[in-house]
Design an enzyme around this catalytic site. Structure first.
Site: not given
Ligand code: AMP
Ligand code: ZN
Length: 112
Positions: A3, A85, A98
């Site tokens: 994860c 989301n 998150h």
């Molecule tokens: P969601 O679309 O609500 O699942 O949001 C996932 C979020 O995680 C998105 O806004 C991505 O830009 C962010 N994200 C994905 N990978 C990383 C990472 N390695 N570091 C920081 N943010 C991330």
């Molecule tokens: Zn996790």
């Protein structure tokens, strides 16, 4: 467990940390949608909001306590938005619950 956000919370994948305590980890989003955009997660792996129950909801309360502290630390006195989301239709791309903390711009409502 494979994860991404568990690995970020464990420090196995680098991130720009903005807050950490026993239950919560928060870091800057790599694709910011606002001048301030943090991702706030419980360290405990919960897949999504529809998996919250009486056994694990304490860490969700801790997430919201942390959000209030981050807002204070970051001087978000003009306000902010918290977004979760849940599932495909909402566009959830990472399967670890998150909360997006967005601030420092005027945030449209309804969000679209
Ligand atoms: P969601 O679309 O609500 O699942 O949001 C996932 C979020 O995680 C998105 O806004 C991505 O830009 C962010 N994200 C994905 N990978 C990383 C990472 N390695 N570091 C920081 N943010 C991330
Ligand atoms: Zn996790």
């Amino acid at each position: 467990m494979d994860c991404l956000f568990c690995k970020i919370a464990a420090g196995e994948i680098p991130s720009t940390k903005v807050y950490e305590d026993e239950w919560v980890y928060a870091f800057l989003d790599i694709e910011p949608q606002a001048p301030f955009h943090a991702i706030v997660i419980p360290k405990e792996h919960i897949k999504s909001a529809d998996q919250i129950n009486s056994q694990n909801s304490l860490v969700i309360a801790k997430v919201f306590e942390a959000i209030a502290k981050i807002a204070k630390n970051e001087n978000l006195e003009n306000g902010y938005r918290v977004v979760n989301n849940c599932g495909a239709d909402a566009g959830q791309t990472v399967g670890h619950i998150h909360f997006h903390l967005l601030a420092r711009r005027n945030l449209a409502w309804p969000p679209g």
